[in-house]
Design an enzyme around this catalytic site. Structure first.
Site, mmCIF file in Angstrom:
data_model
loop_
_atom_site.group_PDB
_atom_site.id
_atom_site.type_symbol
_atom_site.label_atom_id
_atom_site.label_comp_id
_atom_site.label_asym_id
_atom_site.label_seq_id
_atom_site.Cartn_x
_atom_site.Cartn_y
_atom_site.Cartn_z
ATOM 1 N N GLU A 95 -8.051 -33.801 -86.081
ATOM 2 C CA GLU A 95 -8.245 -34.632 -87.202
ATOM 3 C C GLU A 95 -8.610 -33.322 -88.305
ATOM 4 O OE1 GLU A 95 -9.449 -39.172 -86.477
ATOM 5 O OE2 GLU A 95 -10.690 -37.470 -85.895
ATOM 6 N N TRP A 136 -2.702 -45.310 -101.231
ATOM 7 C CA TRP A 136 -2.242 -44.460 -100.189
ATOM 8 C C TRP A 136 -0.614 -44.639 -100.237
ATOM 9 C CZ3 TRP A 136 -3.713 -41.292 -96.183
ATOM 10 C CH2 TRP A 136 -3.127 -40.858 -95.032
ATOM 11 N N ARG A 158 -11.618 -44.250 -97.781
ATOM 12 C CA ARG A 158 -10.362 -44.832 -97.178
ATOM 13 C C ARG A 158 -9.155 -44.211 -97.089
ATOM 14 N NH1 ARG A 158 -11.859 -50.442 -96.595
ATOM 15 N NH2 ARG A 158 -9.597 -51.033 -96.814
ATOM 16 N N CYS A 194 -6.031 -47.560 -99.130
ATOM 17 C CA CYS A 194 -6.169 -48.110 -100.427
ATOM 18 C C CYS A 194 -7.679 -48.568 -100.798
ATOM 19 C CB CYS A 194 -5.281 -49.270 -100.770
ATOM 20 S SG CYS A 194 -3.592 -48.515 -100.583
ATOM 21 N N ASN A 214 -3.003 -53.583 -102.077
ATOM 22 C CA ASN A 214 -3.286 -53.068 -101.045
ATOM 23 C C ASN A 214 -2.298 -53.311 -99.755
ATOM 24 O OD1 ASN A 214 -3.986 -51.369 -98.686
ATOM 25 N ND2 ASN A 214 -6.049 -52.158 -98.597
ATOM 26 N N GLY A 215 -1.577 -52.841 -99.170
ATOM 27 C CA GLY A 215 -0.644 -53.317 -98.052
ATOM 28 C C GLY A 215 0.667 -53.184 -98.258
ATOM 29 N N LYS A 228 -9.409 -44.011 -93.685
ATOM 30 C CA LYS A 228 -10.463 -44.385 -92.557
ATOM 31 C C LYS A 228 -9.979 -45.815 -91.985
ATOM 32 C CE LYS A 228 -14.708 -44.412 -90.889
ATOM 33 N NZ LYS A 228 -15.080 -43.463 -89.924
ATOM 34 N N LYS A 286 -10.957 -35.253 -82.410
ATOM 35 C CA LYS A 286 -11.568 -34.760 -83.569
ATOM 36 C C LYS A 286 -10.802 -33.187 -84.060
ATOM 37 C CE LYS A 286 -14.227 -37.921 -84.410
ATOM 38 N NZ LYS A 286 -12.841 -38.662 -84.181
ATOM 39 N N HIS A 326 -1.004 -30.535 -61.712
ATOM 40 C CA HIS A 326 0.342 -31.397 -61.906
ATOM 41 C C HIS A 326 1.017 -31.013 -63.247
ATOM 42 C CE1 HIS A 326 -0.849 -33.891 -58.311
ATOM 43 N NE2 HIS A 326 -2.315 -34.070 -59.085
ATOM 44 N N GLU A 360 -11.412 -37.542 -76.952
ATOM 45 C CA GLU A 360 -11.919 -37.584 -78.278
ATOM 46 C C GLU A 360 -12.587 -36.406 -78.919
ATOM 47 O OE1 GLU A 360 -14.007 -39.085 -81.815
ATOM 48 O OE2 GLU A 360 -12.459 -39.818 -80.572
#
Length: 616
Positions: free
Chosen positions: A492, A76, A27, A2, A102-103, A611, A489, A508, A485
């Site tokens: 995402e 959002w 965001r 948001c 926002n929230g 974000k 990526k 294993h 990482e």
């Protein structure tokens, strides 16, 4: 999540609001809207589901009058889907009041029941409209937006930033925050509010961060901050360290491509001012005193996602150099398992935005338990640094793309500075040994720049792999979090299954995944610094190649041992073993963006992601 913008000033509110929302697109959002009080004193709103371009098209087809007062929002979806009706702003007081949020308001349901019982009607499924209707009711009772705000926020539970305007009070925007970001921009004859300084950096670089449980009222010439009970609050102004041009693409195909290329500068800027006479000296840590740092017996790093992998990478360096045990924990798991924390425990939080709600709650929990807290952050005025005893800013510049790249390398650089500073204070290494590590760290920016030159080769591989449905990543030691990482990526950006494993775990269980043609990236440790690990990783490569895997190796220049067993090799410059992650991650970042681009996907705003995750 948001984006929020508020503005009072001259007659350009639509322009300011839409420009601020564009700079806050990173965001993450699924609808957008604005509310403006025009020069006739009438409140006008426009809101649409979809990207900001949809709202811009709506405003072009059906313009609303400009004005001197307005609020804007990118939403959002939490309560209710991404529809026009659920988009913000929401209205109260018979359409004369507009509110954005926002929230999450956790107790919205009983509040809504109360308002329904009084005959109020709701047009959306959101918790936000409940706050708007409640605020409208209180405004009619009290006749003042600030007083009504204080009454309403006292009844709300959860995390929220609220902004509101009322057409009876043009030239006034009121905001409140609890566990969600809000920043003031100070102008000349105009003032701003935003969930991030990016909202107003085009107009001013003077800012003030709003503290927890505080209310702000802005007019063109005045800013007033109080607590939720109306008591005045002293605020501290700071200068934004970058200008609006830093948040623009500047000719790059995407923000992410730009930010990958900016990593040499991001690391350089993070090191700047923190190396003196060949030693790492972090001024921000002076608040602790050397005796306090020397007395630290345990370090816990809390973070989420990419930031957690930066913490896992730094764990190896901190333990080796400073000889302090380090645990790395996901923020959202940390405080729910009753962790053992003492006064000689140091909690290091990592958050690019400084607003990650899970991490913020972990920091608050740690401090309440008596632990000391340091934050690694890239955003001035953010909440987590203010809740910490000290902050080490990464100075990477604004990171707009949702998937972090330069934020990640900046975090590792900051953590390495901390590790070297701590080692010096604890006398766990000689000054000569520390100086040698500092030289290695200072050489990293140029080596990243060299690694970036392989972009064309990475792009060719990505085009070949466009139809891949799953990719595996392997690594050992500091290469393990880099494998994690790399997989993140790809998930995402390219929306394909990707998994990172410690190479030693292959036999294993995960080796069952290997079949002919399976692409596997392997982060190969240097044979110079990992005499035991290097041959073991080469053996891992041989095991999976024998089962038909296609091997893409990330190996240092001159590593001939891996060449006979890899289908593709991306070379990184020679570096000390602990510094290789800062280089090895770069080809993986480039591969993720190139594969996503080849598939025609939006690399800056991947689906379902934001974000800054400001709700738990």
């Amino acid at each position: 999540m948001c984006g929020i913008v508020g503005y009072v000033g001259d007659n350009k509110s639509v322009e300011v609001l839409m420009g601020g929302l564009r700079r806050l697109e990173y965001r993450g959002y699924d609808s957008a809207g604005i509310a403006v009080i025009d020069d006739a004193g009438v409140l006008n709103t426009a809101k649409r589901a979809g990207k900001l371009a949809v709202l811009a098209a709506e405003l072009e087809a059906h313009p609303i009058n400009n004005g001197r007062t307005g609020i804007g929002h990118t939403r959002w979806a939490t309560h209710g889907g991404p529809t026009d009706q659920n988009a913000h702003p929401h209205l109260g007081d018979d359409g004369k009041l507009a509110l954005i949020h926002n929230g999450i308001i956790e107790n919205f349901s009983p509040l809504k029941d109360e308002l329904l019982a009084e005959g109020y009607v709701f047009e959306s499924e959101t918790d936000t409209e409940v706050a708007a209707v409640l605020l409208g009711r209180e405004y009619r009772r009290l006749g003042d937006l600030g007083e009504a705000f204080r009454t309403v926020v006292a009844r709300l539970d959860g995390a929220f930033t609220l902004l509101a305007v009322h057409q009876d009070q043009p030239g006034v925007v009121v905001g409140a925050r609890r566990n969600s970001p809000l920043v003031i921009g100070l102008g000349d004859g105009e003032n701003f509010l935003g969930s991030d300084v990016a909202a107003f950096v085009e107009y001013t670089r003077r800012a003030v961060a709003i503290g927890q449980d505080q209310i702000v009222t802005i007019t063109p010439d005045l800013v007033t901050v109080t607590d939720f009970f109306g008591a005045p609050v002293e605020v501290e102004e700071f200068d934004i360290a970058w200008d609006a041009s830093a948040s623009e693409k500047g000719g790059w195909s995407s923000f992410m491509a730009k930010e990958i290329s900016e990593q040499p500068d991001a690391v350089t800027n993070t090191l700047r001012g923190r190396i003196h006479d060949g030693q790492a000296v972090v001024p921000e840590l002076e608040a602790f005193g050397d005796d306090v740092l020397a007395g630290i017996r345990r370090i816990v790093i809390v973070a989420c996602g990419t930031a957690a992998y930066a913490g896992q990478t730094a764990k190896y360096a901190i333990e080796k150099w400073a000889q302090v045990p380090v645990d790395v924990e996901l923020s959202h798991e940390f405080r729910y398992r009753d962790p053992v924390l003492t006064s000689d425990t140091l909690v290091i939080s990592i958050s690019q935005s400084g607003e990650t709600m899970d991490t913020l709650m972990a920091v608050k929990y740690a401090r309440e338990a008596g632990a000391k807290a340091i934050s690694i952050c890239n955003t001035q005025g953010a909440t987590i640094p203010r809740e910490s005893d000290a902050v080490i800013y990464t100075h990477a510049g604004p990171e707009v793309a949702v998937a972090s790249t330069k934020g990640f390398t900046g975090q590792i650089a900051a953590l390495y500075l901390f590790a070297l500073h701590l080692a010096r204070v604890r006398n766990t290494m000689s000054l000569e040994e520390l100086a040698a590590q500092v030289v290695e760290l200072q050489a990293i920016p140029e080596k990243i720049a060299t690694t970036l030159l392989q972009e064309d080769a990475v792009r060719q591989l990505a085009v070949w792999m466009t139809d891949s449905r799953a990719v595996l990543f392997l690594g050992r030691h500091v290469g393990f979090p880099i494998a994690l990482e790399g997989a993140l990526k790809l998930k995402e950006l390219a929306y394909i299954h990707a998994e990172g494993f410690a190479a030693g775990e292959l036999k294993h269980g995960p080796i069952a995944l290997i079949e002919p043609g399976q692409p596997v990236f392997v982060v190969v440790p240097s044979p110079r610094g990992s005499a035991h690990l290097h041959p073991k990783v080469v053996s891992n490569i041989q095991e999976i190649r024998a089962r038909g895997a296609r091997i893409i190796a990330i190996a240092e220049q001159g590593d001939a041992a891996v060449l006979p067993f890899a289908d593709t090799v991306f070379h990184i410059p020679l570096a000390g073993p602990l510094f290789e992650p800062l280089l090895a991650v770069v080809p993986l970042q480039m591969f993720a963006i190139e594969l996503a681009t080849a598939k025609g996907l939006d690399v800056d705003q991947p689906r379902n992601l934001a974000k800054s995750v400001t709700v738990e």
